[in-house]
Design an enzyme around this catalytic site. Structure first.
Site, short mmCIF file in Angstrom:
data_model
loop_
_atom_site.label_atom_id
_atom_site.label_comp_id
_atom_site.label_asym_id
_atom_site.label_seq_id
_atom_site.Cartn_x
_atom_site.Cartn_y
_atom_site.Cartn_z
N ASP A 18 -6.47 8.50 0.86
CA ASP A 18 -6.17 7.07 0.64
C ASP A 18 -5.51 6.39 1.85
O ASP A 18 -5.54 5.17 1.95
CB ASP A 18 -5.21 6.90 -0.54
N ASP B 102 7.58 11.90 -1.59
CA ASP B 102 8.85 11.66 -0.88
C ASP B 102 9.62 10.50 -1.51
O ASP B 102 10.82 10.61 -1.76
CB ASP B 102 8.59 11.34 0.60
N ASP C 161 -6.34 14.90 0.50
CA ASP C 161 -4.98 14.44 0.72
C ASP C 161 -4.23 14.66 -0.61
O ASP C 161 -4.85 14.96 -1.63
CB ASP C 161 -5.04 12.95 1.10
N ASP D 18 0.87 15.39 4.26
CA ASP D 18 2.14 15.20 4.97
C ASP D 18 3.33 15.30 4.02
O ASP D 18 4.45 14.95 4.39
CB ASP D 18 2.14 13.85 5.71
N ASP E 206 -0.58 12.91 -1.69
CA ASP E 206 0.13 11.72 -2.18
C ASP E 206 -0.85 10.55 -2.36
O ASP E 206 -1.62 10.23 -1.45
CB ASP E 206 1.20 11.29 -1.17
MG LIG Z 1 -2.02 9.80 0.69
#
Ligand SMILES: [Mg+2]
Ligand SMILES: [Zn+2]
Length: 267
Positions: free
Chosen positions: A190, A29, A18, A108, A20
């Site tokens: 996470d 973001d 992942d 994402d 972020d």
């Molecule tokens: Mg994350």
């Protein structure tokens, strides 16, 4: 010189990250949104009614209206700190003997933010593939982010991104393309949206949730009701995760897996 085709096949491993709050120690973001003064944030009702992507589209329009240039947004992204130890972890995995580890990102966030940060930290070449929402600045300097795909089958994932599906497709594609069979998949994340890919892992794979974050809490609270076959390694930093991966694969060890005492962990 040995003929490459005569060399024994190396057993390969895949590490999916992942981005972020896993590689970078913040949410890309919200970091960019926070360029705006709080009273200029879009209303939260957009999140509930139209979703996060529409909310961020509004943020980007507002930044554009306030004359934030593409460069000012890129600079903000470059300034996000790594989760301590992750730059080292990624380089170590990438440089493992016999290119044993393939690294990918499934996130994402979006292509602009991720490639900007990786470039600023000399990590661009570490990754085999990056799966995220495609983004571009138009000629006017406004940032647009498109959904990675549109899916409705997976209820664990958002409609624009099912990380489990992406992971499965990648593994199947590598198998078809060059007969790569990963002997082990390691997934590092996470958040809530990292549960779907973690549940796709097989016995012998490793799920690596960030300790005390949403994914860890979810697994801890509901493990008895989950079909979770992978082993679990929890981590607080990249140093700690690297140390635990070295314990399971001595070829990763170059003798300095411990957290450096003098070296600063900020980039
Ligand atoms: Mg994350
Ligand atoms: Zn999913």
């Amino acid at each position: 010189m040995a003929n490459c085709k005569m060399l024994p096949r190396v057993s390969r491993r895949l590490v999916a990250f992942d981005f972020d709050c896993t590689v970078v120690d913040d949410n890309t973001d919200t970091v960019v949104r926070d360029l705006l003064p709080v009273d200029k944030f879009p209303s939260d009702t957009i999140i509930h009614k139209q979703g996060w992507q529409e909310y961020m589209a509004d943020v980007f329009r507002r930044l554009h209206k306030q004359c934030y240039s593409p460069q000012s947004i890129r600079d903000k992204i470059r300034g996000i700190p790594e989760v301590p130890g992750f730059v080292r972890l990624l380089k170590r995995l990438h440089q493992a003997p016999e290119n044993k580890y393939d690294l990918i990102i499934i996130s994402d966030s979006n292509t602009i933010f991720i490639t900007e940060w990786l470039e600023a930290h000399g990590l661009t070449n570490c990754f085999e593939s990056i799966f995220t929402n495609p983004a571009y600045f138009d000629n006017d300097g406004l940032l647009h982010v498109r959904p990675y795909h549109h899916q409705t089958e997976c209820k664990l994932s958002a409609s624009n991104l099912c990380k489990g599906k992406i992971l499965e497709h990648f593994v199947a594609k590598r198998n078809l393309r060059d007969n790569t069979q990963y002997e082990r998949i390691i997934y590092v994340g996470d958040g809530h949206n990292d549960l779907c890919p973690v549940l796709k892992l097989r016995q012998g794979d490793i799920a690596c949730p960030r300790r005390d974050f949403a994914l860890d809490k979810k697994i801890t609270a509901h493990r008895d009701k989950m079909d979770l076959r992978a082993d679990i390694i929890k981590w607080k930093s990249g140093f700690e995760l690297l140390k635990q991966l070295v314990e399971r694969d001595a070829t990763l060890d170059d003798g300095d897996a411990d957290e450096p005492k003098s070296e600063s962990t900020k980039q």
